[in-house]
Design an enzyme around this catalytic site. Structure first.
Site, PDB file in Angstrom:
ATOM      1  N   ASP A 130       8.190  11.815  59.650  1.00  0.00           N
ATOM      2  CA  ASP A 130       7.406  10.670  60.113  1.00  0.00           C
ATOM      3  C   ASP A 130       5.897  10.960  60.039  1.00  0.00           C
ATOM      4  OD1 ASP A 130       6.529   8.412  61.762  1.00  0.00           O
ATOM      5  OD2 ASP A 130       8.613   8.307  62.442  1.00  0.00           O
ATOM      6  N   THR A 144       6.627   2.603  60.835  1.00  0.00           N
ATOM      7  CA  THR A 144       7.842   3.430  60.827  1.00  0.00           C
ATOM      8  C   THR A 144       9.100   2.687  60.376  1.00  0.00           C
ATOM      9  OG1 THR A 144       6.952   4.876  62.498  1.00  0.00           O
ATOM     10  CG2 THR A 144       9.348   4.815  62.331  1.00  0.00           C
ATOM     11  N   ASN A 148       7.460  -2.916  62.697  1.00  0.00           N
ATOM     12  CA  ASN A 148       8.245  -2.383  63.820  1.00  0.00           C
ATOM     13  C   ASN A 148       8.656  -3.539  64.734  1.00  0.00           C
ATOM     14  OD1 ASN A 148       8.017   0.265  63.004  1.00  0.00           O
ATOM     15  ND2 ASN A 148       6.374   0.777  64.437  1.00  0.00           N
ATOM     16  N   LYS A 183      13.721   9.095  66.584  1.00  0.00           N
ATOM     17  CA  LYS A 183      13.489   7.696  66.975  1.00  0.00           C
ATOM     18  C   LYS A 183      14.720   6.881  66.595  1.00  0.00           C
ATOM     19  CE  LYS A 183       8.523   7.769  65.947  1.00  0.00           C
ATOM     20  NZ  LYS A 183       7.443   7.205  65.096  1.00  0.00           N
ATOM     21  N   ASP A 230       4.577  12.551  63.558  1.00  0.00           N
ATOM     22  CA  ASP A 230       3.994  11.249  63.901  1.00  0.00           C
ATOM     23  C   ASP A 230       3.388  11.261  65.300  1.00  0.00           C
ATOM     24  OD1 ASP A 230       3.670   8.367  63.168  1.00  0.00           O
ATOM     25  OD2 ASP A 230       4.863   8.104  64.987  1.00  0.00           O
ATOM     26  N   HIS A 285       5.602   6.648  56.079  1.00  0.00           N
ATOM     27  CA  HIS A 285       4.241   6.145  55.863  1.00  0.00           C
ATOM     28  C   HIS A 285       3.316   7.337  55.921  1.00  0.00           C
ATOM     29  CE1 HIS A 285       3.823   6.805  60.159  1.00  0.00           C
ATOM     30  NE2 HIS A 285       4.924   6.086  60.329  1.00  0.00           N
TER      31      HIS A 285
HETATM   32 ZN    ZN Z   1       6.502   6.456  61.451  1.00  0.00          ZN
END
Ligand code: ZN
Length: 551
Positions: A40, A79, A100, A167, A296, A342
């Protein structure tokens, strides 16, 4: 089309795919296990900056087939959209995961405070009574397309698909609709969909206990020698300086997420699932999708260029090295692909100190809540006029605005954004809808083409705002959240795409490919035919020399 329609049509779609399945490309050994990793916020900028320091898993990957200029080609570099492209072969315009969070102005759901909320979270089940975007049931329902794992299981149900992430959205979007196991960190523990709790690896209990112990103990700093030059304090405000390693306080679960220990435990869980479910040892090829989230959290809480990120990348390199050692030891024939959802951008204050002109924080006047209030007053309309997840991206006009005032309200909102000096461009919904889906090198796409790649007619806003390059969409650096991504600019779109298998002939292609190209490329390695009309990506040649894995 509602997302669930895909599920109904799925059987027919897959029946065709199964009949067309071919044998794998002979140029690359057919994997029994595909390991797909998303790190991430692991931008190409970070990958390149630390490349000379890699000694672990990243060193091995950098010496395989490397595309340092991979592109999450769309504008909304967040994300959920990013993860949705990696194993579906499709851009967010097709996956339906446009952000998101997006808004459904016509359908309010009562929030905890009793007020109607119009926000939709990308990996929630909106049909669960009493749920909303912040108090939700995790689900892949909003993902409109199948993943690689879904396609493989449709052809051969013996294929196992395991997705593990820090996540929920990372695990859900890479795993898909029909996984053997989907697990994510919920803030306190790794967990799965309740219905499939029995599918959890036995080791999950031990790993969750380790995570709790890790959160509960204070952790001293340990700066790797290679990070000494990154260690320099930068003031974010009168009270906060970042850039040097700070000890983690006991009980600080948020700081734990921004540590190499979090990735290490996520990987422990993935490797436990690999061992317990005997991935790669069954009759069909399996998928292990892993999304590592700590990079991230480090980027958001401390920026991308300090000692914190340098330390994190060293830890990531070691964790990936440990993964390779476990895979090697198993003797299972595997192929690893690593990319990111990303890129990222450093915090404004350090960018300014480090010679980047025009680095600034966004003006609060661009927040939809602030802009909406001012416009509502001006037009004599009650209530919040604009809905949006931040000062950029999709902005929606509230359904409360009466029909006869809608055009005037939209025009006024449009003018408010257009006239602001931090705004690069605004695109109206009709204008985006009329733009053809982009083709050709992603590095050359125009801004509206990037926006078109995350346009969904039923989910996108009334207009889309792109901020100027280097404008960070966080109004003030607050502790825990100083830097972010999400822009259509190169620093947020460019991610490495790396492949490695035993015996790989190394080569590097510096020109752009898309993350949507990953799925058809992996499919080619196992002889899985994916109809071109169902995806946006293309198979990429991974064979050095005249031969190719693509047909
Ligand atoms: Zn992300």
């Amino acid at each position: 089309m509602k997302a669930t329609h895909w599920l109904l049509a799925g059987t027919m779609l897959f029946a065709g795919t199964a009949a067309q399945a071919q044998t794998a490309a002979p140029e690359i050994p057919e994997p029994k296990l595909i390991v797909a990793i998303a790190v991430d916020q692991f931008s190409t900028d970070i990958f390149n900056e630390y490349r000379p320091t890699y000694t672990g898993g990243l060193k091995r990957l950098a010496q395989g087939v490397a595309f340092p200029s991979g592109y999450q080609s769309h504008a909304a570099t967040e994300t959920c959209p990013g993860h949705s492209t990696i194993l579906t072969g499709s851009r967010p315009s097709r996956t339906g995961i446009i952000a998101n969070n997006w808004f459904d102005p016509a359908n309010g759901r009562a929030g905890k405070d009793g007020k109607a909320s119009f926000e939709v979270y990308c990996s929630e089940d909106t049909s669960v009574p009493g749920s909303n975007s912040s108090n939700y049931t995790v689900s892949p329902k909003l993902l409109k397309v199948p993943t690689l794992g879904d396609r493989m299981r449709a052809v051969n149900p013996a294929s196992q698909v395991v997705a593990v992430s820090g996540k929920d959205r990372g695990a859900v979007m890479m795993g898909g609709h029909n996984t053997t196991l989907t697990m994510w960190w919920d803030g306190k523990a790794f967990r799965t969909y309740d219905a499939s709790k029995s599918a959890e690896p036995k080791a999950a209990t031990t790993i969750n206990a380790k995570a709790k112990a890790e959160i509960d103990k204070p952790t001293p700093v340990k700066l790797p020698a290679s990070c000494a030059t990154h260690s320099r304090a930068v003031a974010v405000d009168a009270k906060t300086s970042l850039g040097t390693l700070q000890p983690r306080k006991a009980g600080d679960a948020r700081a734990f997420r921004a540590s190499g220990a979090f990735d290490a435990l996520t990987m422990d869980l993935a490797l436990a699932a690999f061992a317990e479910k005997k991935l790669g040892r069954g009759p069909a090829t399996d998928v292990l999708a892993v999304s590592l989230s700590a990079t991230d959290y480090v980027g958001h809480s401390t920026g991308t260029a300090g000692a914190e990120m340098c330390t994190q990348i060293a830890a990531l390199d070691a964790t990936l090295g440990r993964m390779f050692a476990a895979l090697d030891k198993s003797k299972v024939p595997y192929t690893v692909m690593l990319t990111a959802d990303h890129g990222g951008h450093d915090m404004t204050e350090r960018n300014t100190e480090n010679g980047l002109p025009n680095a600034e924080r966004v003006d609060v006047a661009l927040l939809p809540s602030v802009a909406g209030k001012a416009l509502a007053k001006e037009l004599g309309i009650e209530g919040p006029l604009l809905l949006g997840d931040g000062p950029f991206g999709d902005i929606y006009l509230s359904a409360a605005v009466p029909a006869e005032k809608r055009q005037a309200a939209l025009d006024a909102a449009y003018a408010h954004y257009q006239n602001h000096k931090q705004v690069e461009a605004i695109f109206r919904k009709a204008e985006i809808a009329a733009t053809p889906s982009p083709a050709g090198p992603p590095e050359d796409w125009s801004l509206i083409q990037r926006v078109r790649a995350n346009f969904d007619p039923e989910r996108s806003g009334d207009f889309y705002v792109a901020l100027k390059r280097y404008v960070t969409p966080i109004p003030a650096g607050t502790a825990g959240y100083v830097a972010t991504h999400g822009s259509p600019w190169g620093y947020d779109r460019r991610v490495p795409i790396l492949f490695w298998w035993k015996g790989v002939a190394q080569f590097e292609q510096p020109n752009g490919i898309e993350t949507a190209d990953i799925m058809p490329t992996l499919a080619s390695l196992i002889g899985l035919t994916v109809p071109e009309t169902e995806i946006d990506g293309r198979c990429v040649d991974l064979v050095a020399g005249t031969k190719s894995n693509c047909r």
